[in-house]
Design a protein around this motif. Structure first.
Motif, PDB file in Angstrom:
ATOM      1  N   GLU A 173      26.885  42.760  41.571  1.00  0.00           N
ATOM      2  CA  GLU A 173      26.738  41.825  42.690  1.00  0.00           C
ATOM      3  C   GLU A 173      26.519  40.409  42.166  1.00  0.00           C
ATOM      4  O   GLU A 173      27.097  39.449  42.680  1.00  0.00           O
ATOM      5  CB  GLU A 173      25.566  42.257  43.572  1.00  0.00           C
ATOM      6  CG  GLU A 173      25.837  43.474  44.438  1.00  0.00           C
ATOM      7  CD  GLU A 173      26.815  43.175  45.548  1.00  0.00           C
ATOM      8  OE1 GLU A 173      26.906  42.011  45.985  1.00  0.00           O
ATOM      9  OE2 GLU A 173      27.512  44.116  45.980  1.00  0.00           O
ATOM     10  N   SER A 177      29.149  37.285  42.560  1.00  0.00           N
ATOM     11  CA  SER A 177      28.769  36.084  43.307  1.00  0.00           C
ATOM     12  C   SER A 177      28.951  34.811  42.485  1.00  0.00           C
ATOM     13  O   SER A 177      29.105  33.719  43.038  1.00  0.00           O
ATOM     14  CB  SER A 177      27.303  36.191  43.756  1.00  0.00           C
ATOM     15  OG  SER A 177      26.432  36.189  42.636  1.00  0.00           O
ATOM     16  N   THR A 206      35.321  42.369  46.375  1.00  0.00           N
ATOM     17  CA  THR A 206      34.630  42.232  45.103  1.00  0.00           C
ATOM     18  C   THR A 206      35.683  42.115  44.006  1.00  0.00           C
ATOM     19  O   THR A 206      36.861  42.378  44.238  1.00  0.00           O
ATOM     20  CB  THR A 206      33.737  43.455  44.824  1.00  0.00           C
ATOM     21  OG1 THR A 206      34.570  44.625  44.753  1.00  0.00           O
ATOM     22  CG2 THR A 206      32.694  43.631  45.907  1.00  0.00           C
TER      23      THR A 206
END
Length: 263
Positions: A173, A177, A206
């Motif tokens: 994650e 990001s 993603t």
């Protein structure tokens, strides 16, 4: 945390009871799926004493109760008839499919020469679990447990496994990001959209899923499309890779509902 994961990723469930990882010879039954980075996600794990239909019924009902009675859209299992009976009873509206790993083993031993025949359509891996899910659930989970472990020792191993998965997810994650998806292909409208943010300020894909999308997009650029029929409601096309005419599939497009389905 587990319940939140299930709310997000619980559409597809992998349920395998083909191994025993404790000194009491109890059957280990993990409930697993994948997250938005295409990595394993654990929902629950149980032990049962036998593989009878009643045991599976109890296990599935207990699992659903813990998960707010949210039923999965699809469930992948091994080839256990008692399990199939329980799924039909407890999850009548869930699509039950056999794991590709088991199907591939049968294909090797039972279909033999047919797999070498280009005229024989390879329906065993028709996108159900995709290339990264061709292994057995046991191998995918990677438990470092053996028949010598006590239940207490197994719980410690289980916690370390799930903690490792969560740590990997947090890292993915963070990396996602702080990264920007790039591609060697020309950014057309669809591909450009896949690199941007959605209405919630999150990336449409993603990085892991963007790579899969990019590959499929590349395949689409290497296909030939031919209209072979039409009526008032539906247009029928034949789509094939340019260098593999035997890979042709028929694609139906219904204009009114903007829906597409193919063979």
């Amino acid at each position: 945390m587990i319940l939140e994961d299930y709310r997000i990723y619980g559409d597809v469930l992998v349920f395998d009871t083909t191994y025993r990882t404790n000194r009491y010879n109890l059957i280990c039954a993990p409930f697993v799926s994948i997250n938005n980075h295409w990595h394993n996600c654990m929902f629950a794990c149980a032990f049962i004493g036998n593989k009878k239909t009643d045991s599976f019924v109890w296990l599935l009902e207990t699992f659903l109760k813990a998960m707010e009675n949210r039923t999965p859209t699809s469930i992948f299992t091994d080839q256990d008839q008692a399990m199939a009976n329980a799924i039909e009873q407890v999850l009548p509206n869930t699509r039950h499919t056999l794991c590709i790993w088991h199907l591939e083993q049968n294909a090797i031993t039972r279909f033999g020469a047919l797999k070498k025949d280009k005229e024989f359509k390879d329906f065993f891996s028709a996108g159900i679990l995709l290339s990264q899910r061709s292994e057995s659930t046991h191998h995918a989970i990677g438990f470092r447990a053996s028949n010598a472990n006590t239940l207490t020792e197994f719980y410690t191993i289980f916690k370390k496994t799930t903690n490792r998965w969560r740590s990997t997810e947090k890292y993915n994650e963070f990396t996602c990001s702080k990264s920007i998806a790039f591609t060697s292909l020309l950014l057309s409208g669809m591909l450009k959209h896949a690199t941007q943010l959605n209405d919630f300020g999150e990336k449409v894909f993603t990085l892991s899923l963007f790579r899969d999308f990019e590959q499929e997009f590349g395949y689409s650029m290497a296909t030939t499309i031919q209209m072979i029929g039409r009526n008032e409601e539906c247009l029928l096309y034949q789509v094939a890779l340019e260098d593999k005419p035997w890979s042709a599939n028929q694609v139906n497009y219904i204009h009114e509902s903007q829906s597409v389905w193919c063979t």
